[in-house]
Scaffold this motif. Sequence first.
Motif, PDB file in Angstrom:
ATOM      1  N   MET A  97       6.103  19.956 -20.955  1.00  0.00           N
ATOM      2  CA  MET A  97       7.865  19.374 -21.316  1.00  0.00           C
ATOM      3  C   MET A  97       8.688  20.044 -20.131  1.00  0.00           C
ATOM      4  N   ALA A  98       8.291  20.445 -18.931  1.00  0.00           N
ATOM      5  CA  ALA A  98       8.729  21.652 -17.778  1.00  0.00           C
ATOM      6  C   ALA A  98       8.472  20.346 -17.030  1.00  0.00           C
ATOM      7  N   SER A  99       7.502  19.034 -17.284  1.00  0.00           N
ATOM      8  CA  SER A  99       7.362  18.491 -15.702  1.00  0.00           C
ATOM      9  C   SER A  99       8.146  17.142 -16.316  1.00  0.00           C
ATOM     10  N   GLY A 100       8.675  17.062 -17.324  1.00  0.00           N
ATOM     11  CA  GLY A 100       9.504  15.757 -17.391  1.00  0.00           C
ATOM     12  C   GLY A 100       8.993  15.307 -18.363  1.00  0.00           C
ATOM     13  N   MET A 101       9.592  14.219 -19.521  1.00  0.00           N
ATOM     14  CA  MET A 101       8.985  13.320 -20.220  1.00  0.00           C
ATOM     15  C   MET A 101       9.273  12.414 -20.574  1.00  0.00           C
ATOM     16  N   LEU A 102       9.164  10.887 -19.890  1.00  0.00           N
ATOM     17  CA  LEU A 102       9.514   9.982 -19.485  1.00  0.00           C
ATOM     18  C   LEU A 102       9.530   8.798 -20.569  1.00  0.00           C
ATOM     19  N   MET A 127       0.873  -1.179   0.335  1.00  0.00           N
ATOM     20  CA  MET A 127      -0.060   0.467  -0.020  1.00  0.00           C
ATOM     21  C   MET A 127       1.209   0.940   0.256  1.00  0.00           C
ATOM     22  N   SER A 128       1.820   0.986   0.690  1.00  0.00           N
ATOM     23  CA  SER A 128       2.725   2.095   0.590  1.00  0.00           C
ATOM     24  C   SER A 128       3.404   2.240  -0.733  1.00  0.00           C
ATOM     25  N   LEU A 129       3.662   1.760  -1.673  1.00  0.00           N
ATOM     26  CA  LEU A 129       4.222   1.503  -2.964  1.00  0.00           C
ATOM     27  C   LEU A 129       2.771   1.735  -3.785  1.00  0.00           C
ATOM     28  N   LEU A 130       2.168   1.641  -3.664  1.00  0.00           N
ATOM     29  CA  LEU A 130       1.077   1.975  -4.432  1.00  0.00           C
ATOM     30  C   LEU A 130       0.222   3.406  -4.128  1.00  0.00           C
ATOM     31  N   SER A 131       0.940   3.997  -2.638  1.00  0.00           N
ATOM     32  CA  SER A 131       0.738   5.917  -2.216  1.00  0.00           C
ATOM     33  C   SER A 131       1.827   6.408  -3.061  1.00  0.00           C
ATOM     34  N   ALA A 132       2.947   5.748  -2.945  1.00  0.00           N
ATOM     35  CA  ALA A 132       4.094   6.175  -3.486  1.00  0.00           C
ATOM     36  C   ALA A 132       3.998   6.994  -4.968  1.00  0.00           C
ATOM     37  N   PHE A 133       3.018   6.416  -6.096  1.00  0.00           N
ATOM     38  CA  PHE A 133       3.474   7.164  -7.641  1.00  0.00           C
ATOM     39  C   PHE A 133       2.856   8.636  -6.806  1.00  0.00           C
ATOM     40  N   GLY A 134       1.603   9.020  -6.527  1.00  0.00           N
ATOM     41  CA  GLY A 134       1.535  10.424  -6.188  1.00  0.00           C
ATOM     42  C   GLY A 134       0.989  10.707  -7.683  1.00  0.00           C
ATOM     43  N   ASP A 135       0.867  12.022  -7.897  1.00  0.00           N
ATOM     44  CA  ASP A 135       0.862  12.446  -8.657  1.00  0.00           C
ATOM     45  C   ASP A 135       1.025  12.297 -10.659  1.00  0.00           C
ATOM     46  N   ASP A 136       2.465  11.194 -10.070  1.00  0.00           N
ATOM     47  CA  ASP A 136       3.033  10.473 -11.574  1.00  0.00           C
ATOM     48  C   ASP A 136       2.007   8.731 -11.853  1.00  0.00           C
ATOM     49  N   ALA A 137       1.216   8.937 -10.879  1.00  0.00           N
ATOM     50  CA  ALA A 137       0.655   7.796 -10.674  1.00  0.00           C
ATOM     51  C   ALA A 137      -0.334   7.140 -12.708  1.00  0.00           C
ATOM     52  N   TYR A 138      -0.235   8.209 -13.203  1.00  0.00           N
ATOM     53  CA  TYR A 138      -0.134   8.076 -15.102  1.00  0.00           C
ATOM     54  C   TYR A 138       0.907   8.010 -16.243  1.00  0.00           C
ATOM     55  N   ILE A 139       1.899   8.762 -15.358  1.00  0.00           N
ATOM     56  CA  ILE A 139       2.890   8.983 -16.370  1.00  0.00           C
ATOM     57  C   ILE A 139       4.357   7.643 -15.719  1.00  0.00           C
ATOM     58  N   GLY A 140       4.622   7.813 -14.948  1.00  0.00           N
ATOM     59  CA  GLY A 140       6.126   5.955 -14.749  1.00  0.00           C
ATOM     60  C   GLY A 140       6.533   7.025 -14.195  1.00  0.00           C
ATOM     61  N   VAL A 141       6.689   6.379 -12.495  1.00  0.00           N
ATOM     62  CA  VAL A 141       8.135   5.917 -11.859  1.00  0.00           C
ATOM     63  C   VAL A 141       8.870   5.577 -12.029  1.00  0.00           C
ATOM     64  N   GLY A 142      10.377   5.759 -11.528  1.00  0.00           N
ATOM     65  CA  GLY A 142      11.288   4.021 -11.740  1.00  0.00           C
ATOM     66  C   GLY A 142      11.109   3.391 -10.000  1.00  0.00           C
ATOM     67  N   VAL A 143      11.691   2.498 -10.109  1.00  0.00           N
ATOM     68  CA  VAL A 143      12.504   1.774  -8.623  1.00  0.00           C
ATOM     69  C   VAL A 143      12.400   2.323  -7.387  1.00  0.00           C
ATOM     70  N   SER A 161      10.380   4.833 -28.796  1.00  0.00           N
ATOM     71  CA  SER A 161      10.075   5.919 -29.511  1.00  0.00           C
ATOM     72  C   SER A 161       9.538   7.064 -28.968  1.00  0.00           C
ATOM     73  N   THR A 162       9.342   6.880 -27.829  1.00  0.00           N
ATOM     74  CA  THR A 162       8.673   8.264 -27.061  1.00  0.00           C
ATOM     75  C   THR A 162       9.485   9.263 -27.439  1.00  0.00           C
ATOM     76  N   ILE A 163       8.657  10.185 -27.863  1.00  0.00           N
ATOM     77  CA  ILE A 163       9.729  11.729 -27.994  1.00  0.00           C
ATOM     78  C   ILE A 163       9.700  12.297 -26.365  1.00  0.00           C
ATOM     79  N   THR A 164      10.959  12.330 -26.257  1.00  0.00           N
ATOM     80  CA  THR A 164      11.415  12.768 -24.895  1.00  0.00           C
ATOM     81  C   THR A 164      12.104  13.996 -24.799  1.00  0.00           C
ATOM     82  N   SER A 165      11.990  14.393 -25.785  1.00  0.00           N
ATOM     83  CA  SER A 165      13.363  16.045 -26.411  1.00  0.00           C
ATOM     84  C   SER A 165      11.846  17.187 -26.608  1.00  0.00           C
ATOM     85  N   PRO A 166      12.495  18.419 -25.712  1.00  0.00           N
ATOM     86  CA  PRO A 166      11.592  19.493 -25.905  1.00  0.00           C
ATOM     87  C   PRO A 166      11.194  20.442 -26.929  1.00  0.00           C
TER      88      PRO A 166
END
Length: 270
Positions: free
Chosen positions: A164-169, A19-35, A174-179
């Motif tokens: 672009m300022a929030s960081g594009m993971l 549960m702590s791990l799931l809560s740790a996603f926070g506002d990045d829940a739909y974007i992705g977070v590293g281990v 093929s994902t574009i990550t360069s602003p």
Amino acid sequence: MTRSIPPARDSRTAVDKAMSLLSAFGDDAYIGVGVSELARRSSLSKSTAFRLLATLQENGAVERAGNNYRLGKMIQDLGATQEDALQGRMRDALTPFLADLYVLSKQTVHLAVLQGTDVVYLNKLYGHLQVRSPSRIGGRAPGYCTAVGKVLLAYNPDAAEQAMASGMLSWTPSTITSPARLRTELLEVRRTNLAYDREEILTGLNCIAAPVFGTNGRPVAALSVSGPVGKFVPESQATSLRKVCYAASRAVAAVSGQQHQTRRQLAQSA
């Protein structure tokens, strides 16, 4: 001689840690977070976080997004975006045109709007060529790596700069990550009124999208056609997509005109 103090034992149960791990996603829940970042946020060792994520992934609670993790379908469905009144009217008004697009393309089609820097899918019709897709009705996805999102960000510079300022993971290779590269692509979208997702949110998935304009000359929504790489050529749907979006834009303008006339008549009779 200084005696080292062993780290305090983590007395949390496995459920507490998950549960702590799931809560740790926070506002990045739909974007992705590293281990590593998830482990830091949840005060877990990296090995424990990795092991728990593997279990959560097996049960659909999380899913891989490139080298990162995001909340999976099971959790996202529980917390699906609640549709507001405006989105409901937009869905009802534009779904007939989504159906027209499906008839013309026979592929999977989407209706989406922009919310912040993410897209929210208001409707989706599945095509003949089935392909795994992260989109679901009521679900969200980052705008910068979806065709519908690029169409809407192209006409919303503030949201584009925020994305672009929030960081594009990187969701895929093929994902574009360069602003700079994304800015160039958004300029092209403004020029052609067409946007593409070439395996940027999911490997094996291609998509083309176009805007539905409101009376102010800015998009109120976007329609898209998607299909599997190797069997679906996005450019082949450009003409049909333009035709349907043009008709949808005219319908939006007509509805807006009727609403304006009704308000004026009510004001005159008051």
